[in-house]
Structures are given as structure tokens and as C-alpha cells.
Motif scaffolding. Sequence first.
Motif, PDB file in Angstrom:
ATOM      1  N   HIS A  62      41.814  38.496  43.144  1.00  0.00           N
ATOM      2  CA  HIS A  62      42.226  39.662  42.370  1.00  0.00           C
ATOM      3  C   HIS A  62      43.768  39.680  41.769  1.00  0.00           C
ATOM      4  O   HIS A  62      44.185  39.324  42.414  1.00  0.00           O
ATOM      5  N   CYS A  84      37.221  44.716  37.334  1.00  0.00           N
ATOM      6  CA  CYS A  84      37.515  46.097  36.588  1.00  0.00           C
ATOM      7  C   CYS A  84      37.954  47.044  35.890  1.00  0.00           C
ATOM      8  O   CYS A  84      38.845  46.070  35.154  1.00  0.00           O
ATOM      9  N   ASP A  87      41.612  46.467  37.835  1.00  0.00           N
ATOM     10  CA  ASP A  87      42.212  44.332  36.949  1.00  0.00           C
ATOM     11  C   ASP A  87      42.126  44.519  35.770  1.00  0.00           C
ATOM     12  O   ASP A  87      43.334  44.006  36.061  1.00  0.00           O
ATOM     13  N   CYS A 147      34.164  46.038  43.673  1.00  0.00           N
ATOM     14  CA  CYS A 147      34.716  46.355  42.187  1.00  0.00           C
ATOM     15  C   CYS A 147      33.941  46.440  40.265  1.00  0.00           C
ATOM     16  O   CYS A 147      34.288  47.069  39.767  1.00  0.00           O
ATOM     17  N   GLN A 150      34.007  50.041  39.752  1.00  0.00           N
ATOM     18  CA  GLN A 150      35.045  50.780  38.599  1.00  0.00           C
ATOM     19  C   GLN A 150      35.286  50.765  38.056  1.00  0.00           C
ATOM     20  O   GLN A 150      35.921  49.168  37.120  1.00  0.00           O
TER      21      GLN A 150
END
Length: 219
Positions: A62, A84, A87, A147, A150
Motif C-alpha cells: 500500500h 483503491c 491509494d 481496496c 473503495q
Amino acid sequence: MHLEDLRLAVYRSFACTGRPPKVDDLAEQLTLDVAAVRAGLIELAGARHLVLDQADQIVMAHPFSAVPLGFAVMGRQTLWWGGCAWDSFALPHLLPDEGEVLVSTRCPACSRPHAWNVGNKRPPDGEQVAHFLVPVTHMWDDVVHTCRHQRLFCTVDCVDSWCRESGSRRGYVMDLRTLWRFASHWYDGRLDRGYVRREPEAAKEYLRSVGLSGPFWGL
Ligand SMILES: [Zn+2]
Ligand SMILES: [Zn+2]
């Protein structure tokens, strides 16, 4: 082997090339045997510095991702899978030399394409909303699933229509400005030696400071 060397090698490969390193390349770079690299990666995954799949291949570190999760992020020379929404919006903060990157996605409800120039100075314009499906206490139950869910939607109506279609309960909705603030410092230090994860109380303080609240965030 110093685990921090291995962590940094993984992160730097993602940052510079958009891809995770191969185990053989890590072994050569760090003058280790492949078994030691594999054991180190498993240890890093156990500490949530990265995510491995069932074959112990690197899936995420991440905010970097080796697999598509709905976003592409284009820099000056590099193309990243954006992880996501959180990120993707974090990448220009972690990679300040890039200036503004182009973050692109499709609305999961209606497939409308969306793109923003995202930098580290101010949030991008736009009325779209981010929807986070999985509450913070369960985010690491299956972090790739988390993720993947999102995402950025055209409107709250698109969030609700996606929730109906997928049989999901609405999670947490935030505007682009909040998403950008949230992403801006969460991943600070991950490309630096000696990175230490925030303690739970400091994490909560960070969430509060960017305007998040309520039980979804454990606040
Ligand atoms: Zn839509
Ligand atoms: Zn993510």
C-alpha cells in the motif's frame, strides 16, 4: 538480512516501475538466496507491509498494487495500477517529483469514465464521491477485497444504485476534498528507511484531523 532493506526494495520497485520486483531480482539485489527472500516477504506480509497471494506473489504494498482494482494512475514516465480511490489519490503525495498525476476510473454503477489531475497542493475539482464499503475494523480481513470496494462514483445516487444491485449495505461516502485530505499523509514515510506504522491512537487522530467520524472509522 535486514527486513527493512527488503521492504524498501519492494516499495522502490513499485514506485519507480509501477510493478513489484521479482523474487529472483530481490535475491540478486540483496545478495540473498531465494528462500530467504521468500521468508522475508512472508514476514513483511504478516506485519501488513505488503500483501501476498496464495502463491506468495506480491499483490500490494500500500498504496501500490500489482493488480487492477478499478484505477489507473499515469505519471510522467510511469503507469501504476492505482489500488483503491484512497491509494490512487495518495500516489502524488508519496511521489512528489511527479507533480500532478492523472487518476482515472469508471463509476462502478453506470460505467461513466472519470479522470482527475491529482497533485499534492490542493484537492482536484469535481462533484464525484468516494464510497468505502468495508468498515475500518474489518479492512484487513481481506484487504484486496476492501481496496476493490473503495471506489469513486458519479453521485450518491450511483452509490445507492450500486449498493442495491450488489446487495451491499452503504458504507461511508465522502467528497473528493475529504478523500484527498485523507490520502495526503496517510502513507507518509513508506518510501523511507525506518518507516514505522502509526499506533492505533495516532491513526484515529489522523482520521479525525481529515474530517472523518463515526463508527465506520472506529471513532
Ligand atoms: Zn455513475
Ligand atoms: Zn486501498
